[in-house]
Design an enzyme around this catalytic site. Structure first.
Site, PDB file in Angstrom:
ATOM      1  N   LYS A 145      -8.457  -6.112  10.862  1.00 13.94           N
ATOM      2  CA  LYS A 145      -9.651  -5.752  10.078  1.00 13.94           C
ATOM      3  C   LYS A 145     -10.966  -6.013  10.820  1.00 13.94           C
ATOM      4  O   LYS A 145     -11.937  -5.299  10.599  1.00 13.94           O
ATOM      5  CB  LYS A 145      -9.682  -6.551   8.768  1.00 13.94           C
ATOM      6  CG  LYS A 145      -8.683  -6.075   7.728  1.00 13.94           C
ATOM      7  CD  LYS A 145      -8.860  -6.905   6.452  1.00 13.94           C
ATOM      8  CE  LYS A 145      -8.002  -6.368   5.326  1.00 13.94           C
ATOM      9  NZ  LYS A 145      -8.367  -6.953   4.031  1.00 13.94           N
TER      10      LYS A 145
ATOM     11  N   ALA B  14     -10.821 -12.849   2.444  1.00 18.62           N
ATOM     12  CA  ALA B  14     -10.937 -12.302   1.087  1.00 18.62           C
ATOM     13  C   ALA B  14     -12.237 -12.761   0.445  1.00 18.62           C
ATOM     14  O   ALA B  14     -12.934 -11.983  -0.217  1.00 18.62           O
ATOM     15  CB  ALA B  14      -9.735 -12.730   0.245  1.00 18.62           C
TER      16      ALA B  14
ATOM     17  N   GLY C   8      -4.848 -11.011 -10.178  1.00 20.56           N
ATOM     18  CA  GLY C   8      -5.270 -10.527  -8.866  1.00 20.56           C
ATOM     19  C   GLY C   8      -4.690  -9.186  -8.445  1.00 20.56           C
ATOM     20  O   GLY C   8      -5.154  -8.594  -7.458  1.00 20.56           O
TER      21      GLY C   8
ATOM     22  N   SER D 220       0.806  -1.224   0.000  1.00 18.32           N
ATOM     23  CA  SER D 220       0.000   0.000   0.000  1.00 18.32           C
ATOM     24  C   SER D 220       0.845   1.283   0.000  1.00 18.32           C
ATOM     25  O   SER D 220       0.503   2.228  -0.720  1.00 18.32           O
ATOM     26  CB  SER D 220      -0.965  -0.009   1.182  1.00 18.32           C
ATOM     27  OG  SER D 220      -1.926  -1.038   0.991  1.00 18.32           O
TER      28      SER D 220
ATOM     29  N   TYR E 258      -1.545 -12.827  -6.384  1.00 19.05           N
ATOM     30  CA  TYR E 258      -0.834 -12.075  -7.431  1.00 19.05           C
ATOM     31  C   TYR E 258       0.675 -12.268  -7.352  1.00 19.05           C
ATOM     32  O   TYR E 258       1.445 -11.557  -7.995  1.00 19.05           O
ATOM     33  CB  TYR E 258      -1.218 -10.587  -7.413  1.00 19.05           C
ATOM     34  CG  TYR E 258      -0.978  -9.892  -6.101  1.00 19.05           C
ATOM     35  CD1 TYR E 258       0.282  -9.434  -5.762  1.00 19.05           C
ATOM     36  CD2 TYR E 258      -2.013  -9.701  -5.209  1.00 19.05           C
ATOM     37  CE1 TYR E 258       0.509  -8.801  -4.556  1.00 19.05           C
ATOM     38  CE2 TYR E 258      -1.807  -9.069  -4.001  1.00 19.05           C
ATOM     39  CZ  TYR E 258      -0.538  -8.624  -3.675  1.00 19.05           C
ATOM     40  OH  TYR E 258      -0.320  -8.002  -2.476  1.00 19.05           O
TER      41      TYR E 258
ATOM     42  N   ASP F 174     -12.769  -3.975  -0.392  1.00 15.78           N
ATOM     43  CA  ASP F 174     -12.213  -5.143  -1.089  1.00 15.78           C
ATOM     44  C   ASP F 174     -13.199  -5.708  -2.124  1.00 15.78           C
ATOM     45  O   ASP F 174     -12.797  -6.087  -3.227  1.00 15.78           O
ATOM     46  CB  ASP F 174     -11.848  -6.248  -0.089  1.00 15.78           C
ATOM     47  CG  ASP F 174     -10.566  -5.938   0.666  1.00 15.78           C
ATOM     48  OD1 ASP F 174      -9.707  -5.219   0.125  1.00 15.78           O
ATOM     49  OD2 ASP F 174     -10.414  -6.422   1.804  1.00 15.78           O
TER      50      ASP F 174
HETATM   51  P1  ATR Z   1      -7.656 -14.676   3.392  1.00 13.55           P
HETATM   52  O1  ATR Z   1      -7.938 -13.608   4.401  1.00 13.55           O
HETATM   53  O2  ATR Z   1      -6.527 -14.364   2.443  1.00 13.55           O
HETATM   54  O3  ATR Z   1      -8.883 -15.114   2.655  1.00 13.55           O
HETATM   55  P2  ATR Z   1      -7.826 -16.893   5.230  1.00 13.55           P
HETATM   56  O4  ATR Z   1      -8.927 -16.180   5.913  1.00 13.55           O
HETATM   57  O5  ATR Z   1      -6.767 -17.544   6.044  1.00 13.55           O
HETATM   58  O6  ATR Z   1      -7.074 -15.931   4.213  1.00 13.55           O
HETATM   59  O7  ATR Z   1      -8.501 -17.974   4.244  1.00 13.55           O
HETATM   60  C1  ATR Z   1      -7.730 -18.917   3.575  1.00 13.55           C
HETATM   61  C2  ATR Z   1      -8.656 -19.755   2.688  1.00 13.55           C
HETATM   62  O8  ATR Z   1      -7.829 -20.708   2.007  1.00 13.55           O
HETATM   63  C3  ATR Z   1      -9.705 -20.554   3.454  1.00 13.55           C
HETATM   64  O9  ATR Z   1     -10.850 -20.699   2.651  1.00 13.55           O
HETATM   65  C4  ATR Z   1      -8.999 -21.904   3.630  1.00 13.55           C
HETATM   66  O10 ATR Z   1      -9.865 -22.995   3.814  1.00 13.55           O
HETATM   67  P3  ATR Z   1     -10.410 -23.381   5.304  1.00 13.55           P
HETATM   68  O11 ATR Z   1     -11.525 -22.431   5.584  1.00 13.55           O
HETATM   69  O12 ATR Z   1     -10.864 -24.789   5.166  1.00 13.55           O
HETATM   70  O13 ATR Z   1      -9.247 -23.218   6.239  1.00 13.55           O
HETATM   71  C5  ATR Z   1      -8.295 -22.025   2.299  1.00 13.55           C
HETATM   72  N1  ATR Z   1      -7.173 -22.947   2.367  1.00 13.55           N
HETATM   73  C6  ATR Z   1      -5.976 -22.756   2.962  1.00 13.55           C
HETATM   74  N2  ATR Z   1      -5.180 -23.848   2.812  1.00 13.55           N
HETATM   75  C7  ATR Z   1      -5.911 -24.745   2.102  1.00 13.55           C
HETATM   76  C8  ATR Z   1      -5.660 -26.075   1.616  1.00 13.55           C
HETATM   77  N3  ATR Z   1      -4.482 -26.667   1.829  1.00 13.55           N
HETATM   78  N4  ATR Z   1      -6.629 -26.679   0.908  1.00 13.55           N
HETATM   79  C9  ATR Z   1      -7.821 -26.086   0.684  1.00 13.55           C
HETATM   80  N5  ATR Z   1      -8.119 -24.838   1.117  1.00 13.55           N
HETATM   81  C10 ATR Z   1      -7.181 -24.187   1.819  1.00 13.55           C
END
Ligand code: ATR
Length: 286
Positions: A70, A137, A249, A21, A228, A107
């Site tokens: 956040k 996200a 992204g 940012s 990204y 976002d």
């Molecule tokens: P962000 O704020 O960037 O969205 P986050 O809140 O940690 O990050 O979310 C990560 C996402 O990636 C979640 O949907 C997570 O799935 P879970 O809700 O089951 O944890 C997904 N994710 C992370 N590692 C994963 C994996 N190895 N396989 C499938 N989904 C995964």
């Protein structure tokens, strides 16, 4: 380059060193010759309320908010817009002249604006969106899609309960519906998908790859990834190879920054190729 009247803003997070940012707001400040500054601020969770009070006392116009603040910052706002409330997270704070703090989340609208500019022929009303992931996200993106008129958003997540919670929280954001599945449902949903979005961390440099077979996805479906780094993820490469339109992204990161900049510095900036190169640290062309 700044005077005693400079307008001040920045970003709070913990850690903050990775944030892009300051680079992007710094580019716009220079581009528009604005007497102002945008600074990174490393704020530990236990110091959040003191930091917000400090920014008010210091006369900051506001700031962006990133991980892990956040959600917690909502309780410190005087007003929060409906979208940020539904998403459960604020990424943009603006102090008004009386010192009241307004929180919003840009976002989801940044995500939509990135699609509008990156794929002008694609229409959100055209059909269901399939969103992989249900984290922070995804919450903003699903809300943004419904608010923009998506008829249906299918959320597919490893953990079903998180997808279900998200579908509940965004109900009412538009006239469309949100439904929750595990990732096993993806092959069945792909044939009626008009937009495929990866919001998981899979495919990011240093993370496990995203293994998804795009067979069955209509050739007109738009494919986008919020990852990204790398800019062209394996998902986007596979989509391009089979002729699907794609949007990367980085644009979401750039577009989500526009409303904050306008509120703090009084100019609506544009997302240009020069800005993209600057944020990617590619030397100026020509
Ligand atoms: P962000 O704020 O960037 O969205 P986050 O809140 O940690 O990050 O979310 C990560 C996402 O990636 C979640 O949907 C997570 O799935 P879970 O809700 O089951 O944890 C997904 N994710 C992370 N590692 C994963 C994996 N190895 N396989 C499938 N989904 C995964």
């Amino acid at each position: 380059m700044i005077s005693g009247k400079a307008k001040l803003a920045g970003v709070i997070g913990h850690p903050i060193g990775h944030s892009k940012s300051p680079l992007l707001h710094g580019y716009w400040l220079r581009e528009h010759g604005i007497d102002g500054a945008y600074v990174p601020m490393n704020v530990a969770p236990e110091a959040l309320s003191v930091a917000i009070a400090g920014l008010r006392a210091l006369g900051f116009r506001g700031c962006n908010v990133t991980v892990p603040h956040k959600e917690a910052v909502i309780a410190l706002c005087d007003t929060v817009d409906d979208g940020a409330r539904a998403i459960g997270a604020v990424n943009t704070l603006v102090f008004d002249e009386a010192g009241h703090l307004h929180g919003s989340n840009t976002d989801g609208t940044g995500f939509m604006q990135n699609l509008r500019e990156g794929a002008p022929g694609w229409r959100v009303e055209a059909g269901p969106a399939l969103v992989l992931g249900a984290g922070g996200a995804a919450r903003a993106i699903v809300h943004g899609l419904l608010a923009a008129g998506a008829p249906e958003v299918v959320i597919a997540n490893r953990t079903l309960a998180k997808a279900e919670g998200l579908a509940r929280d965004v109900a009412g954001a538009g006239n469309g519906s949100a439904i929750a599945f595990t990732l096993d449902a993806v092959p069945d949903v792909l044939p009626r998908t008009s937009l495929l979005v990866n919001t998981t961390v899979l495919g990011m440099s240093g993370q496990a790859p995203l293994t998804i077979d795009l067979d069955g996805l209509p050739g007109t479906a738009l494919v986008t990834d919020i990852v990204y780094s790398p800019l062209e993820t394996d998902l986007l490469k596979a989509a391009s190879r089979r002729g699907n339109p794609t949007v990367d992204g980085l644009g979401m990161l750039l577009h989500q920054a526009v409303p904050g900049f306008e509120a703090w510095f009084g100019v609506r900036p544009s997302v240009s190729a020069g800005l993209r190169d600057h944020v990617l640290q590619i030397p100026p062309r020509g």
